[in-house]
Motif scaffolding. Structure first.
Motif, PDB file in Angstrom:
ATOM      1  N   GLY A   1       0.816  -1.212   0.000  1.00 20.55           N
ATOM      2  CA  GLY A   1       0.000   0.000   0.000  1.00 20.55           C
ATOM      3  C   GLY A   1       0.844   1.253   0.000  1.00 20.55           C
ATOM      4  O   GLY A   1       0.578   2.201  -0.756  1.00 20.55           O
ATOM      5  N   ILE A   2       1.894   1.272   0.814  1.00 24.92           N
ATOM      6  CA  ILE A   2       2.777   2.445   0.859  1.00 24.92           C
ATOM      7  C   ILE A   2       3.609   2.545  -0.415  1.00 24.92           C
ATOM      8  O   ILE A   2       3.863   3.640  -0.924  1.00 24.92           O
ATOM      9  N   ALA A   3       4.037   1.392  -0.948  1.00 23.76           N
ATOM     10  CA  ALA A   3       4.837   1.420  -2.172  1.00 23.76           C
ATOM     11  C   ALA A   3       4.062   2.025  -3.336  1.00 23.76           C
ATOM     12  O   ALA A   3       4.637   2.717  -4.189  1.00 23.76           O
ATOM     13  N   PHE A   4       2.754   1.799  -3.360  1.00 21.31           N
ATOM     14  CA  PHE A   4       1.948   2.346  -4.443  1.00 21.31           C
ATOM     15  C   PHE A   4       1.715   3.856  -4.299  1.00 21.31           C
ATOM     16  O   PHE A   4       1.093   4.467  -5.183  1.00 21.31           O
ATOM     17  N   GLU A   5       2.208   4.461  -3.211  1.00 23.86           N
ATOM     18  CA  GLU A   5       2.099   5.910  -3.046  1.00 23.86           C
ATOM     19  C   GLU A   5       3.281   6.643  -3.679  1.00 23.86           C
ATOM     20  O   GLU A   5       3.365   7.872  -3.582  1.00 23.86           O
ATOM     21  N   ILE A   6       4.192   5.931  -4.307  1.00 21.72           N
ATOM     22  CA  ILE A   6       5.381   6.572  -4.895  1.00 21.72           C
ATOM     23  C   ILE A   6       5.014   7.667  -5.894  1.00 21.72           C
ATOM     24  O   ILE A   6       5.628   8.743  -5.886  1.00 21.72           O
ATOM     25  N   PRO A   7       4.038   7.467  -6.801  1.00 27.49           N
ATOM     26  CA  PRO A   7       3.708   8.571  -7.719  1.00 27.49           C
ATOM     27  C   PRO A   7       3.264   9.832  -6.999  1.00 27.49           C
ATOM     28  O   PRO A   7       3.615  10.946  -7.400  1.00 27.49           O
ATOM     29  N   ILE A   8       2.494   9.681  -5.902  1.00 31.15           N
ATOM     30  CA  ILE A   8       2.037  10.859  -5.161  1.00 31.15           C
ATOM     31  C   ILE A   8       3.230  11.582  -4.533  1.00 31.15           C
ATOM     32  O   ILE A   8       3.327  12.813  -4.580  1.00 31.15           O
ATOM     33  N   ALA A   9       4.146  10.809  -3.940  1.00 35.57           N
ATOM     34  CA  ALA A   9       5.324  11.428  -3.331  1.00 35.57           C
ATOM     35  C   ALA A   9       6.167  12.150  -4.391  1.00 35.57           C
ATOM     36  O   ALA A   9       6.680  13.255  -4.146  1.00 35.57           O
ATOM     37  N   THR A  10       6.299  11.547  -5.559  1.00 35.91           N
ATOM     38  CA  THR A  10       7.074  12.178  -6.632  1.00 35.91           C
ATOM     39  C   THR A  10       6.435  13.477  -7.087  1.00 35.91           C
ATOM     40  O   THR A  10       7.107  14.501  -7.264  1.00 35.91           O
ATOM     41  N   ILE A  11       5.122  13.463  -7.275  1.00 36.90           N
ATOM     42  CA  ILE A  11       4.415  14.665  -7.722  1.00 36.90           C
ATOM     43  C   ILE A  11       4.531  15.777  -6.684  1.00 36.90           C
ATOM     44  O   ILE A  11       4.730  16.944  -7.025  1.00 36.90           O
ATOM     45  N   LEU A  12       4.420  15.425  -5.406  1.00 41.35           N
ATOM     46  CA  LEU A  12       4.520  16.438  -4.352  1.00 41.35           C
ATOM     47  C   LEU A  12       5.913  17.068  -4.320  1.00 41.35           C
ATOM     48  O   LEU A  12       6.047  18.281  -4.156  1.00 41.35           O
ATOM     49  N   LEU A  13       6.955  16.254  -4.473  1.00 43.69           N
ATOM     50  CA  LEU A  13       8.319  16.802  -4.470  1.00 43.69           C
ATOM     51  C   LEU A  13       8.521  17.781  -5.625  1.00 43.69           C
ATOM     52  O   LEU A  13       9.171  18.816  -5.468  1.00 43.69           O
ATOM     53  N   VAL A  14       7.961  17.448  -6.777  1.00 45.91           N
ATOM     54  CA  VAL A  14       8.102  18.346  -7.927  1.00 45.91           C
ATOM     55  C   VAL A  14       7.231  19.580  -7.748  1.00 45.91           C
ATOM     56  O   VAL A  14       7.639  20.700  -8.075  1.00 45.91           O
TER      57      VAL A  14
ATOM     58  N   PHE B   1       6.433  10.911 -15.060  1.00 47.84           N
ATOM     59  CA  PHE B   1       5.633  11.308 -16.223  1.00 47.84           C
ATOM     60  C   PHE B   1       4.543  12.309 -15.833  1.00 47.84           C
ATOM     61  O   PHE B   1       4.390  13.359 -16.459  1.00 47.84           O
ATOM     62  N   PHE B   2       3.795  12.009 -14.778  1.00 51.37           N
ATOM     63  CA  PHE B   2       2.677  12.876 -14.401  1.00 51.37           C
ATOM     64  C   PHE B   2       3.150  14.146 -13.687  1.00 51.37           C
ATOM     65  O   PHE B   2       2.421  15.145 -13.663  1.00 51.37           O
ATOM     66  N   SER B   3       4.333  14.116 -13.086  1.00 57.83           N
ATOM     67  CA  SER B   3       4.801  15.297 -12.365  1.00 57.83           C
ATOM     68  C   SER B   3       5.158  16.440 -13.300  1.00 57.83           C
ATOM     69  O   SER B   3       5.305  17.584 -12.854  1.00 57.83           O
ATOM     70  N   ARG B   4       5.297  16.174 -14.594  1.00 59.16           N
ATOM     71  CA  ARG B   4       5.619  17.250 -15.536  1.00 59.16           C
ATOM     72  C   ARG B   4       4.504  18.291 -15.579  1.00 59.16           C
ATOM     73  O   ARG B   4       4.745  19.456 -15.899  1.00 59.16           O
ATOM     74  N   TRP B   5       3.263  17.892 -15.270  1.00 61.00           N
ATOM     75  CA  TRP B   5       2.146  18.838 -15.268  1.00 61.00           C
ATOM     76  C   TRP B   5       2.097  19.654 -13.977  1.00 61.00           C
ATOM     77  O   TRP B   5       1.353  20.611 -13.880  1.00 61.00           O
ATOM     78  N   PHE B   6       2.877  19.239 -12.970  1.00 61.67           N
ATOM     79  CA  PHE B   6       2.865  19.943 -11.686  1.00 61.67           C
ATOM     80  C   PHE B   6       4.184  20.661 -11.424  1.00 61.67           C
ATOM     81  O   PHE B   6       4.387  21.159 -10.323  1.00 61.67           O
ATOM     82  N   GLU B   7       5.069  20.692 -12.409  1.00 58.67           N
ATOM     83  CA  GLU B   7       6.392  21.280 -12.181  1.00 58.67           C
ATOM     84  C   GLU B   7       6.256  22.750 -11.853  1.00 58.67           C
ATOM     85  O   GLU B   7       5.498  23.494 -12.492  1.00 58.67           O
ATOM     86  N   LYS B   8       6.992  23.200 -10.838  1.00 57.95           N
ATOM     87  CA  LYS B   8       6.923  24.583 -10.366  1.00 57.95           C
ATOM     88  C   LYS B   8       7.783  25.458 -11.246  1.00 57.95           C
ATOM     89  O   LYS B   8       8.989  25.280 -11.329  1.00 57.95           O
ATOM     90  N   ARG B   9       7.153  26.407 -11.921  1.00 56.84           N
ATOM     91  CA  ARG B   9       7.902  27.341 -12.764  1.00 56.84           C
ATOM     92  C   ARG B   9       8.445  28.494 -11.931  1.00 56.84           C
ATOM     93  O   ARG B   9       7.876  28.858 -10.910  1.00 56.84           O
TER      94      ARG B   9
END
Length: 411
Positions: free
Chosen positions: A177-190, A242-250
């Motif tokens: 369950g925690i391992a599947f949260e990796i995309p969320i953690a990646t998006i938040l960092l970006v 891949f999905f974090s590209r839409w959340f990248e902080k300019r």
């Protein structure tokens, strides 16, 4: 608190600032609601605790040799083990409501753009956690238990204890369950600007090694379960990039000036015009320090080492003396424009252009105060004063305020 911040905090009707004791009272109420929700779900599930345990034990029972069965090595295990499982399932089932209560508590302290980002991320994190548990139950458990059964030494009867089995599967449920949260953690960092998708992609070799190490630590000591956890973690990391590209902080940039430039700002040779600026100068006219690009616009900062104005970190805030010089340069620019447009029928136009109205003097004092507050580190008060300048100032004063705000965003 700035006007924009106050507006963001009250947009959704959840209330503005509250006293500390009010926050504690609200936290107590929401924790009580969480406990009540778990208790209600548990009371509904407890009569079916044995059936729930039978369902959870299905993957290992299907792999046991014929004639083998699960056992209870402790006296209270037949009661306590299903009881514990029912309580854990109640927490899992009530998780959306629990997260809603947590969200309702912290939402009044967030900005509007933070709320728009948090809602989809929280929702998707719940879904991904459930997907991780489902992946463990339907994919990992059959393969792992088949492997364990196949390597059982001859003459050893495999009869797993129900309490140890529950501890084992709960560990795997949480791990996947925690391992599947990796995309969320990646998006938040970006999204918060801590890293970029390009930087994460460059660290891919280290991530691959790391997920296999995590799989070794979080799963039983066999290659099958380690690989079954490591490969999804790596794929989810790639999905996060891949999905974090839409959340990248300019990098924030100054807003374009909607007002037309003064007559002297087009480079016509008047004092302060962009055309009279020497190469490498930090202002558009007269060589005054701290001004901006050609065209008469003002940038509140001084160029360092001849750097590009758009390059972050190449300008420093003005001192009070430099701010006074900047405002004097604006006045001189206005006076020069008025002198160029003066006709014989208007003998007093020069005096009218040089003199300042009380309103202009008040706006200039606001700009000076904002720069002083900024130098003291009180950015919230500085922003409040600059918002007033944007509402009431003329074109040049608004341009100065916008550039100060852009500098604050870069800080």
């Amino acid at each position: 608190m700035s006007p924009q911040q106050s507006q963001d905090h009250t947009d959704d009707g959840l209330g503005g600032e509250q006293p500390f004791m009010s926050h504690l009272a609200e936290l107590r109420d929401r924790l009580l609601r969480m406990v009540i929700a778990i208790a209600v779900v548990f009371l509904v599930l407890f009569p079916f605790a044995n059936e729930i345990y039978t369902f959870v034990a299905g993957p290992i029972r299907a792999q046991l040799p014929e004639g083998s069965q699960m056992i209870a090595t402790q006296v209270a295990s037949p009661f306590l083990t299903p009881f514990k499982l029912a309580l854990v399932v109640a927490v899992f089932v009530a998780m959306p409501y629990l997260l809603y209560q947590f969200w309702a508590f912290v939402a009044p302290g967030l900005y509007t753009h933070e709320k728009r980002l948090a809602v989809p991320l929280v929702s998707s994190s719940i879904v991904l956690f459930y997907l991780g548990m489902a992946f463990a139950y339907f994919v990992v458990f059959p393969l792992v238990f088949r492997f364990f059964t196949a390597v059982t030494p001859e003459g050893v009867a495999q009869m797993p204890d129900i309490a140890f089995y529950l501890e084992f599967v709960l560990k795997l449920f949480f791990a996947f369950g925690i391992a599947f949260e990796i995309p969320i953690a990646t998006i938040l960092l970006v999204a918060v600007g801590a890293t970029t998708p390009k930087a994460l992609a460059q660290k891919r070799p280290y991530v691959i090694v790391g997920v296999f190490v995590a799989g070794m630590l979080l799963t039983p000591p066999d290659v099958v379960s380690q690989t079954l956890l490591a490969i999804p973690m790596w794929l989810l990391f790639e999905a996060g990039i891949f999905f974090s590209r839409w959340f990248e902080k300019r990098q924030p940039t100054a807003a374009p000036d909607p007002d037309p430039a003064p007559a002297g700002g087009a480079g016509g040779g008047n004092p302060g015009s962009g055309g009279s600026s020497p190469a490498g100068s930090s202002r558009g006219g007269g060589g005054q320090p701290g001004s901006g690009p050609p065209g008469g616009g003002a940038v509140v900062g001084r160029e360092i080492d001849g750097g590009d104005m758009d390059e972050p970190g190449r300008y420093r805030p003005m001192t009070a003396e430099e701010m006074d010089a900047e405002l004097d340069a604006i006045e001189a620019e206005e006076a020069a424009d008025a002198e160029a447009a003066q006709t014989p029928d208007e003998p007093d136009a020069d005096d009218a252009a040089v003199s300042k109205s009380p309103e202009q003097a008040r706006i200039e004092e606001l700009i000076r105060s904002a720069n002083e507050r900024r130098a003291e580190g009180d950015t919230a008060s500085a922003r409040s004063l600059l918002y007033l300048v944007l509402e009431e100032g003329d074109a040049d004063q608004r341009r100065v305020a916008r550039n100060i705000l852009a500098d604050l965003d870069r800080d």
